[in-house]
Design a protein around this motif. Structure first.
Motif, short mmCIF file in Angstrom:
data_model
loop_
_atom_site.label_atom_id
_atom_site.label_comp_id
_atom_site.label_asym_id
_atom_site.label_seq_id
_atom_site.Cartn_x
_atom_site.Cartn_y
_atom_site.Cartn_z
N ASP A 102 39.85 54.01 42.90
CA ASP A 102 41.07 54.76 42.59
C ASP A 102 41.30 55.82 43.65
O ASP A 102 40.54 56.77 43.76
CB ASP A 102 40.96 55.40 41.21
N ARG A 126 39.33 40.39 46.50
CA ARG A 126 40.23 40.06 45.40
C ARG A 126 39.75 40.53 44.02
O ARG A 126 40.54 40.75 43.14
CB ARG A 126 40.50 38.56 45.37
N ARG A 127 38.46 40.67 43.85
CA ARG A 127 37.94 41.12 42.55
C ARG A 127 37.95 42.63 42.39
O ARG A 127 37.64 43.15 41.33
CB ARG A 127 36.52 40.61 42.35
N LEU A 128 38.30 43.31 43.46
CA LEU A 128 38.32 44.77 43.42
C LEU A 128 39.69 45.27 42.95
O LEU A 128 40.72 44.91 43.52
CB LEU A 128 38.03 45.33 44.82
N GLN A 129 39.69 46.07 41.91
CA GLN A 129 40.93 46.70 41.43
C GLN A 129 41.12 47.98 42.22
O GLN A 129 40.27 48.87 42.20
CB GLN A 129 40.83 47.02 39.94
N VAL A 130 42.25 48.08 42.92
CA VAL A 130 42.54 49.27 43.71
C VAL A 130 43.75 49.97 43.08
O VAL A 130 44.83 49.40 43.02
CB VAL A 130 42.85 48.94 45.19
N ASP A 131 43.53 51.19 42.60
CA ASP A 131 44.62 52.00 42.06
C ASP A 131 45.04 52.97 43.15
O ASP A 131 44.20 53.65 43.75
CB ASP A 131 44.18 52.77 40.82
N ASP A 167 52.33 49.82 45.45
CA ASP A 167 52.46 48.76 44.45
C ASP A 167 52.15 47.36 44.97
O ASP A 167 52.55 46.37 44.38
CB ASP A 167 53.87 48.78 43.87
N THR A 205 32.27 51.79 40.34
CA THR A 205 33.54 52.50 40.24
C THR A 205 33.51 53.71 41.15
O THR A 205 32.53 54.48 41.14
CB THR A 205 33.80 52.97 38.79
N ARG A 217 33.94 47.38 41.67
CA ARG A 217 35.01 46.64 40.98
C ARG A 217 36.27 47.48 40.82
O ARG A 217 37.34 46.94 40.55
CB ARG A 217 34.54 46.18 39.60
N LYS A 218 36.16 48.81 40.97
CA LYS A 218 37.34 49.65 40.83
C LYS A 218 37.29 50.79 41.84
O LYS A 218 36.28 51.49 41.95
CB LYS A 218 37.45 50.23 39.42
N GLN A 228 42.87 44.67 49.31
CA GLN A 228 43.04 43.78 48.16
C GLN A 228 42.98 42.31 48.56
O GLN A 228 42.46 41.49 47.82
CB GLN A 228 44.36 44.09 47.45
#
Length: 121
Positions: free
Chosen positions: A56, A76-81, A85, A26, A53-54, A72
């Motif tokens: 931000d 694809r498995r990476l959550q990008v905040d 949108d 993270t 995995r994350k 992204q």
């Protein structure tokens, strides 16, 4: 790793961390002026932070929608905040905004203009 509020931290400091820390899962870098698309390119690099995995980057003005969408699509498995949108601004002409979605989120029946009924995806 949460570097939110560390005003002196940016791409130059985080890039090497991403490149050399295989167990980083993270990375939170909210609101940092020194974080730009360059960091997202570093994260996208081959072998960079394979456990990440994350990510931000909310409030990082130097991070664009195009860079977020590209990252992204690559990881694809990476959550990008972020402040974006998942839609990439295509045109801006007057008060109307036009957006194009990335291919992985297009409906299966999407047809590109000029394809004469052939699927564009």
């Amino acid at each position: 790793l949460d570097v939110t509020g560390c005003a002196g931290v940016g791409d130059a400091g985080l890039g090497p961390v991403v490149a050399s820390c295989p167990v980083l899962h993270t990375l939170i870098a909210r609101g940092l002026l020194g974080v730009t698309d360059a960091l997202l390119r570093d994260v996208q690099g081959e072998g960079a932070a394979p456990s990440l995995r994350k990510l931000d980057v909310t409030g990082c003005a130097g991070v664009t929608a195009v860079a977020v969408a590209t990252l992204q699509a690559a990881r694809r498995r990476l959550q990008v905040d972020s402040d974006h949108d998942g839609h990439v601004p295509l045109l801006h002409n007057g008060p109307a905004h036009y957006f194009v979605s990335m291919p992985e989120v297009m409906p299966s029946g999407f047809r590109r203009p000029g394809t004469h009924g052939r699927s564009a995806v």
